[in-house]
Design a protein around this motif. Structure first.
Motif, PDB file in Angstrom:
ATOM      1  N   TRP A  21      47.518  28.858  58.998  1.00  0.00           N
ATOM      2  CA  TRP A  21      48.313  29.904  58.365  1.00  0.00           C
ATOM      3  C   TRP A  21      49.798  29.571  58.465  1.00  0.00           C
ATOM      4  O   TRP A  21      50.576  29.903  57.579  1.00  0.00           O
ATOM      5  N   GLN A  28      54.979  28.511  51.395  1.00  0.00           N
ATOM      6  CA  GLN A  28      55.282  29.630  50.520  1.00  0.00           C
ATOM      7  C   GLN A  28      56.765  29.969  50.442  1.00  0.00           C
ATOM      8  O   GLN A  28      57.186  30.787  49.634  1.00  0.00           O
ATOM      9  N   TRP A  39      48.235  33.962  41.428  1.00  0.00           N
ATOM     10  CA  TRP A  39      46.873  34.235  41.924  1.00  0.00           C
ATOM     11  C   TRP A  39      46.411  35.626  41.503  1.00  0.00           C
ATOM     12  O   TRP A  39      45.245  35.828  41.143  1.00  0.00           O
ATOM     13  N   TRP A  40      47.352  36.579  41.544  1.00  0.00           N
ATOM     14  CA  TRP A  40      47.007  37.963  41.216  1.00  0.00           C
ATOM     15  C   TRP A  40      46.685  38.110  39.730  1.00  0.00           C
ATOM     16  O   TRP A  40      45.710  38.782  39.358  1.00  0.00           O
ATOM     17  N   ARG A 110      38.470  39.241  43.733  1.00  0.00           N
ATOM     18  CA  ARG A 110      39.194  38.183  44.425  1.00  0.00           C
ATOM     19  C   ARG A 110      40.223  38.704  45.418  1.00  0.00           C
ATOM     20  O   ARG A 110      40.865  37.913  46.098  1.00  0.00           O
ATOM     21  N   TYR A 111      40.369  40.021  45.486  1.00  0.00           N
ATOM     22  CA  TYR A 111      41.239  40.599  46.508  1.00  0.00           C
ATOM     23  C   TYR A 111      40.708  41.954  46.930  1.00  0.00           C
ATOM     24  O   TYR A 111      39.921  42.586  46.220  1.00  0.00           O
ATOM     25  N   CYS A 152      38.008  37.973  55.278  1.00  0.00           N
ATOM     26  CA  CYS A 152      38.672  37.633  54.016  1.00  0.00           C
ATOM     27  C   CYS A 152      39.153  36.186  54.026  1.00  0.00           C
ATOM     28  O   CYS A 152      38.963  35.453  53.053  1.00  0.00           O
ATOM     29  N   HIS A 153      39.759  35.786  55.125  1.00  0.00           N
ATOM     30  CA  HIS A 153      40.263  34.419  55.221  1.00  0.00           C
ATOM     31  C   HIS A 153      39.118  33.414  55.123  1.00  0.00           C
ATOM     32  O   HIS A 153      39.219  32.403  54.419  1.00  0.00           O
ATOM     33  N   LYS A 158      41.622  37.573  49.081  1.00  0.00           N
ATOM     34  CA  LYS A 158      42.947  37.979  49.542  1.00  0.00           C
ATOM     35  C   LYS A 158      42.884  39.344  50.219  1.00  0.00           C
ATOM     36  O   LYS A 158      42.396  40.319  49.643  1.00  0.00           O
ATOM     37  N   CYS A 160      44.704  42.663  51.401  1.00  0.00           N
ATOM     38  CA  CYS A 160      45.869  43.429  50.974  1.00  0.00           C
ATOM     39  C   CYS A 160      45.819  44.801  51.653  1.00  0.00           C
ATOM     40  O   CYS A 160      44.741  45.327  51.917  1.00  0.00           O
ATOM     41  N   GLY A 221      48.071  39.432  50.782  1.00  0.00           N
ATOM     42  CA  GLY A 221      48.285  39.190  49.356  1.00  0.00           C
ATOM     43  C   GLY A 221      49.175  40.222  48.701  1.00  0.00           C
ATOM     44  O   GLY A 221      50.057  39.892  47.914  1.00  0.00           O
ATOM     45  N   CYS A 250      53.869  37.478  49.607  1.00  0.00           N
ATOM     46  CA  CYS A 250      53.290  38.815  49.460  1.00  0.00           C
ATOM     47  C   CYS A 250      53.936  39.523  48.273  1.00  0.00           C
ATOM     48  O   CYS A 250      55.155  39.541  48.134  1.00  0.00           O
TER      49      CYS A 250
END
Length: 468
Positions: A21, A28, A39-40, A110-111, A152-153, A158, A160, A221, A250
């Motif tokens: 991470w 990032q 990604w979103w 996906r999230y 999630c990881h 993602k 959130c 995310g 984020c």
């Protein structure tokens, strides 16, 4: 890499994370806005989870049905000392974070956005700045967000967090002005609105808790804010700056307030508020956001898939909500629907994730059957529950995807397609496994559905390619 003071601050926030991470955090730091959002915008589909002390009440207070659903502390004017006792019944011994995330991922989500703190003010995670939290106050005594973050990881979904920004019925310093002055405030425990100073709450609770969420659980995310209420423009800016310094990748929704945020949020409607910006529709699967023991009114899998297509074909994301039980389980009807969506997405997911709207001039004329309409059996739900036939489109990587929604006749007829000047050279039905009969002339594109097409969930997808 040259480390500026800002970069050092970002790195300090991530220094306690695992090495994988930490490497991600460093990578990032130099993201552009477009890269941050990519990604979103590709995801298109996410899972919303409302989980809190209201889940323990499950629709009943002192033996009577509650008013106000997840907001019943406000509607019933329940003193904080009484409401807080609900924590004694929160013991999600059946909570399986891995199973939750797997159900979401299988459904093409996906999230995952979960309520870290709702309007009731109770932190559903281990909050060092407030002992009004799930670890300190419940028999469960654990941090479910840590388990969810790990799941999630591991599964590539993602994580959130939802955070109620301008409403908090536990804190004495949260005035509101909707729909009138004090209209969403805790005025039974803290009756004097004039003595409430938002900035004290902002400094004492909001900033510390947002910092905790961004430093205790690895990459986040989205910070999904709700109800900005009386936050000032300066405070919205300060909060956004802090978020960017702690986790530069984020993103935040528009409810951080004062015109800021990366995307717009539409609630219980399938159309964007400001179509020029990226947008997301959040919508309940049943009548309520949170858990109700005797819930009715679940939308059918067909309607839910239609809603997903409606939103994505308009360029939005769909955030579909479920209310887990206080024992830590998804309601059985919700699981059934997630599995039905998963079956459809396994065949047709390529027409959803990573797609964009495909402009089809004249398509509006065929839109009337699917326009949002108030559904009387739902709470604050303006989405259509009808299943009239309709045609929608998306596109990606040179292909156009044609959706035949709720199509029960043997032939799909698309009359608006010639107006787009798309001359179809190749056509296949996703999941058919064999060629389908089709013909395009000056009047329409006509597709013959295979006799064995599954009519159980009649939302069919065809991949169209031109010769260009």
């Amino acid at each position: 890499m040259k480390h500026t003071r800002r970069a050092v601050l970002k790195w300090t926030a991530a220094a306690a994370w695992p090495k994988s991470w930490q490497s991600l955090a460093l990578a990032q730091m130099q993201l552009t806005q477009a890269e941050r959002m990519q990604w979103w915008e590709d995801a298109r589909f996410g899972l919303f989870l409302h989980w809190g002390l209201y889940s323990v009440a499950a629709g009943v207070w002192k033996g009577k049905p509650i008013q106000g659903a997840e907001h019943f502390m406000l509607y019933e004017r329940i003193p904080l000392a009484q409401y807080a006792q609900l924590a004694n019944g929160f013991n999600p011994v059946k909570f399986d974070a891995t199973a939750w995330v797997r159900l979401a991922k299988d459904a093409g989500m996906r999230y995952l956005v979960i309520t870290a703190k709702h309007h009731e003010g109770f932190a559903m995670y281990d909050s060092p700045s407030s002992d009004y939290n799930v670890v300190k106050r419940t028999p469960y005594g654990r941090d479910p967000m840590k388990l969810l973050a790990a799941a999630c990881h591991e599964q590539g979904v993602k994580l959130c967090f939802y955070y109620s920004l301008g409403r908090d019925w536990q804190d004495p310093d949260v005035p509101t002005d909707w729909p009138t002055r004090g209209g969403r405030s805790n005025t039974w425990d803290y009756p004097d609105e004039d003595r409430k100073v938002f900035s004290r709450y902002f400094e004492r609770k909001v900033k510390p808790q947002v910092r905790e969420l961004l430093t205790q659980y690895g990459p986040v995310g989205v910070l999904w804010f709700d109800t900005p209420e009386l936050i000032s423009r300066e405070e919205s800016h300060e909060l956004l700056t802090m978020i960017r310094s702690l986790q530069p990748a984020c993103i935040v929704n528009s409810r951080i307030g004062n015109g800021l945020g990366d995307y717009e949020t539409s609630e219980q409607t399938l159309t964007p508020g400001k179509p020029a910006r990226p947008w997301e529709a959040c919508m309940t699967m049943s009548r309520h956001w949170g858990y109700f023991r005797n819930e009715i009114g679940y939308k059918s899998p067909e309607v839910l898939v239609r809603d997903l297509v409606e939103v994505v074909s308009r360029g939005g994301n769909l955030l579909l909500d479920i209310g887990p039980s206080p024992e830590g389980e998804f309601p059985a009807p919700a699981v059934e629907r997630l599995k039905a969506i998963a079956g459809w997405m396994k065949i047709n997911g390529e027409a959803i994730a990573g797609t964009k709207p495909w402009p089809a001039p004249g398509a509006e004329a065929a839109d009337s059957a699917a326009q949002p309409s108030v559904a009387g059996e739902a709470v604050n739900d303006q989405t259509s529950h009808t299943t009239e036939p309709a045609i929608r489109f998306t596109t990606r990587e040179g292909s156009v995807y044609l959706f035949a929604l709720s199509w029960r006749s043997p032939q799909v007829v698309v009359e608006m397609l010639p107006q787009t000047r798309l001359r179809v050279q190749r056509l296949e039905m996703l999941g058919a496994g064999k060629a389908v009969s089709w013909h395009q002339d000056a009047e329409a594109l006509r597709i013959q559905l295979p006799p064995d097409a599954d009519r159980g969930l009649p939302v069919y997808v065809f991949r169209l390619q031109s010769g260009d």
